[in-house]
Scaffold this active site. Structure first.
Site, mmCIF file in Angstrom:
data_model
loop_
_atom_site.group_PDB
_atom_site.id
_atom_site.type_symbol
_atom_site.label_atom_id
_atom_site.label_comp_id
_atom_site.label_asym_id
_atom_site.label_seq_id
_atom_site.Cartn_x
_atom_site.Cartn_y
_atom_site.Cartn_z
ATOM 1 N N PRO A 127 -0.296 -0.390 22.565
ATOM 2 C CG PRO A 127 -2.051 -1.084 21.183
ATOM 3 C CD PRO A 127 -0.589 -0.712 21.160
ATOM 4 C CD GLU A 181 4.788 4.506 17.105
ATOM 5 O OE1 GLU A 181 4.841 5.046 15.993
ATOM 6 O OE2 GLU A 181 5.430 3.480 17.392
HETATM 7 P P1 FAD Z 1 5.255 -0.399 2.068
HETATM 8 O O1 FAD Z 1 5.167 1.053 1.817
HETATM 9 O O2 FAD Z 1 4.226 -1.271 1.483
HETATM 10 O O3 FAD Z 1 6.697 -0.862 1.662
HETATM 11 C C1 FAD Z 1 7.182 -2.151 2.007
HETATM 12 C C2 FAD Z 1 8.301 -2.547 1.039
HETATM 13 O O4 FAD Z 1 7.753 -2.835 -0.236
HETATM 14 C C3 FAD Z 1 9.340 -1.457 0.787
HETATM 15 O O5 FAD Z 1 10.588 -2.069 0.614
HETATM 16 C C4 FAD Z 1 8.887 -0.785 -0.497
HETATM 17 O O6 FAD Z 1 9.971 -0.200 -1.189
HETATM 18 C C5 FAD Z 1 8.298 -1.979 -1.244
HETATM 19 N N1 FAD Z 1 7.168 -1.653 -2.131
HETATM 20 C C6 FAD Z 1 6.157 -0.797 -1.886
HETATM 21 N N2 FAD Z 1 5.267 -0.819 -2.899
HETATM 22 C C7 FAD Z 1 5.733 -1.731 -3.785
HETATM 23 C C8 FAD Z 1 5.271 -2.241 -5.038
HETATM 24 N N3 FAD Z 1 4.132 -1.799 -5.585
HETATM 25 N N4 FAD Z 1 6.012 -3.203 -5.674
HETATM 26 C C9 FAD Z 1 7.171 -3.663 -5.136
HETATM 27 N N5 FAD Z 1 7.666 -3.196 -3.954
HETATM 28 C C10 FAD Z 1 6.952 -2.264 -3.297
HETATM 29 N N6 FAD Z 1 4.475 -1.981 12.013
HETATM 30 C C11 FAD Z 1 3.474 -2.562 12.701
HETATM 31 O O7 FAD Z 1 3.304 -3.782 12.635
HETATM 32 N N7 FAD Z 1 2.610 -1.799 13.477
HETATM 33 C C12 FAD Z 1 2.733 -0.457 13.574
HETATM 34 O O8 FAD Z 1 1.944 0.178 14.275
HETATM 35 C C13 FAD Z 1 3.789 0.182 12.872
HETATM 36 N N8 FAD Z 1 3.959 1.524 12.934
HETATM 37 C C14 FAD Z 1 4.963 2.105 12.204
HETATM 38 C C15 FAD Z 1 5.111 3.509 12.232
HETATM 39 C C16 FAD Z 1 6.124 4.121 11.508
HETATM 40 C C17 FAD Z 1 6.273 5.612 11.552
HETATM 41 C C18 FAD Z 1 7.036 3.337 10.748
HETATM 42 C C19 FAD Z 1 8.151 3.991 9.988
HETATM 43 C C20 FAD Z 1 6.890 1.965 10.697
HETATM 44 C C21 FAD Z 1 5.865 1.330 11.416
HETATM 45 N N9 FAD Z 1 5.684 -0.049 11.382
HETATM 46 C C22 FAD Z 1 4.662 -0.636 12.077
HETATM 47 C C23 FAD Z 1 6.611 -0.901 10.625
HETATM 48 C C24 FAD Z 1 6.145 -1.172 9.174
HETATM 49 O O9 FAD Z 1 4.952 -1.914 9.179
HETATM 50 C C25 FAD Z 1 7.263 -1.935 8.487
HETATM 51 O O10 FAD Z 1 8.396 -1.131 8.339
HETATM 52 C C26 FAD Z 1 6.899 -2.649 7.183
HETATM 53 O O11 FAD Z 1 7.945 -3.567 6.893
HETATM 54 C C27 FAD Z 1 6.743 -1.742 5.973
HETATM 55 O O12 FAD Z 1 5.622 -0.989 6.070
HETATM 56 P P2 FAD Z 1 5.322 0.176 4.981
HETATM 57 O O13 FAD Z 1 3.999 0.697 5.310
HETATM 58 O O14 FAD Z 1 6.459 1.098 4.888
HETATM 59 O O15 FAD Z 1 5.251 -0.733 3.652
#
Ligand code: FAD
Length: 317
Positions: free
Chosen positions: A22, A19
């Protein structure tokens, strides 16, 4: 090609991917190429490009601070297109809920589709620096599962505002994030896994994990995910420790634990050059064990400097 197709074609061989982030606004894309070049000999089938959400910057105007909202590292989709064509490799833009309306997301996805980008990583994004908790952008999504749903609909030809074009569907392979040590906001690992399952049920095709430094955490996470009915590939994300400050920074930012043995080794270092070497050796050990266990891909967080990732790849692939 889709990530899942790359994994299928590898027939059980572990693939190498990484990964990149930018460059800061105003810097040159050549910096990125200089870091990608040394890693291409390990044949990554795909490269992820992160997206950073907007942040506030303060401009000094004769002693008065002017607060402006800006994206410091823009250009994810453009970078994906340029790397894809320069290196003939698949690129994966990270698509965020935070900072984007659903319409903006749709336009971004349409751009990706036109550019032949076949994979996207669907993420919620973190809270802005000034916020205690993540606040959904007005007109945007609250959770990554909602974003996955939007992308899945596009794959079925269902655009926003009731535009349906079944003959012009997108066909994105969708990645989502998983957390072996649970997401910082989740009340328990079990609840977090339920949310992960929801993302897969909405249409996600694979999972990439948050960094971890103890493989036991990954193996237990995969077992728990399988028990929860998550059957898609779970790709481990590996980050080599690079500076002494990571001992505080990584647990603080990512809410992950570092094993005592690694902490001791880093603390014994006289300078960051030595820390970088400790990080490389630790990541090599981690990678060898994961590869031995048959993980589909070893995905490295390069953070802009590739010398350590190259040293790890040389030892592992
Ligand atoms: P979600 O899956 O939406 O989860 C977020 C939280 O909400 C979790 O605690 C989950 O348990 C909870 N949740 C989910 N759905 C619900 C629901 N329906 N009701 C109540 N609670 C719920 N960040 C960036 O800004 N840019 C990036 O490019 C980036 N790349 C990443 C790449 C990887 C591989 C990883 C692991 C993380 C990356 N992140 C990035 C960080 C990520 O954006 C954060 O960890 C963020 O806080 C959570 O994103 P998520 O997509 O896991 O969120």
């Amino acid at each position: 090609m889709k990530v899942t197709e790359h994994i299928g074609n590898a027939k059980g061989e572990t693939l190498f991917s990484f990964e990149i982030i930018p460059p800061v606004k105003g810097h040159n894309i050549q910096e990125l190429y200089d870091n990608i070049d040394p890693l291409m000999e390990f044949n990554p089938p795909f490269i992820d490009v992160t997206t950073s959400r907007e942040e506030y910057v303060y401009i000094d105007r004769d002693g008065l601070l002017d607060k402006k909202l800006t994206r410091m590292r823009p250009g994810t989709v453009g970078i994906c297109a340029s790397i894809k064509h320069k290196y003939n490799v698949d690129t994966i833009p990270h698509v965020l809920c935070g900072g984007f309306t659903k319409e903006e997301t749709e336009y971004l996805l349409i751009d990706c589709h036109y550019l032949g980008i076949q994979n996207v990583m669907a993420l919620r994004g973190d809270a802005m620096k000034e916020e205690k908790y993540f606040e959904p952008t007005s007109g945007g999504h609250a959770y990554a599962s909602d974003l996955v749903q939007q992308i899945h609909k596009l794959n079925c030809g269902e655009y926003l505002h009731e535009v349906v074009e079944r003959d012009h569907c997108a066909d994105f392979c969708i990645g989502v994030a998983g957390y072996p040590e649970k997401h910082m906001e989740a009340p328990s690992l079990q609840t977090d896994l339920k949310r992960l399952k929801q993302k897969v049920d909405e249409g996600a095709h694979y999972v990439v994990t948050q960094m971890f430094f103890d493989n036991k955490k990954y193996f237990e996470f995969v077992d728990a995910a399988r028990a929860a009915g998550i059957t898609v590939p779970i790709i481990p994300g590996i980050k080599p420790v690079a500076v002494k400050r990571h001992l505080q920074l990584l647990p603080q930012v990512f809410r992950i634990d570092l094993p005592q043995e690694l902490i001791d080794a880093v603390e014994a270092c006289k300078n960051n050059k030595q820390v970088r070497q400790v990080g490389i050796e630790w990541a090599i050990e981690q990678s060898r064990e994961l590869k031995q266990a048959g993980v589909p891909v070893l995905h490295y967080y390069s953070m802009g400097k590739s010398d350590n990732i190259k040293a790890i790849a040389e030892a592992v692939f």
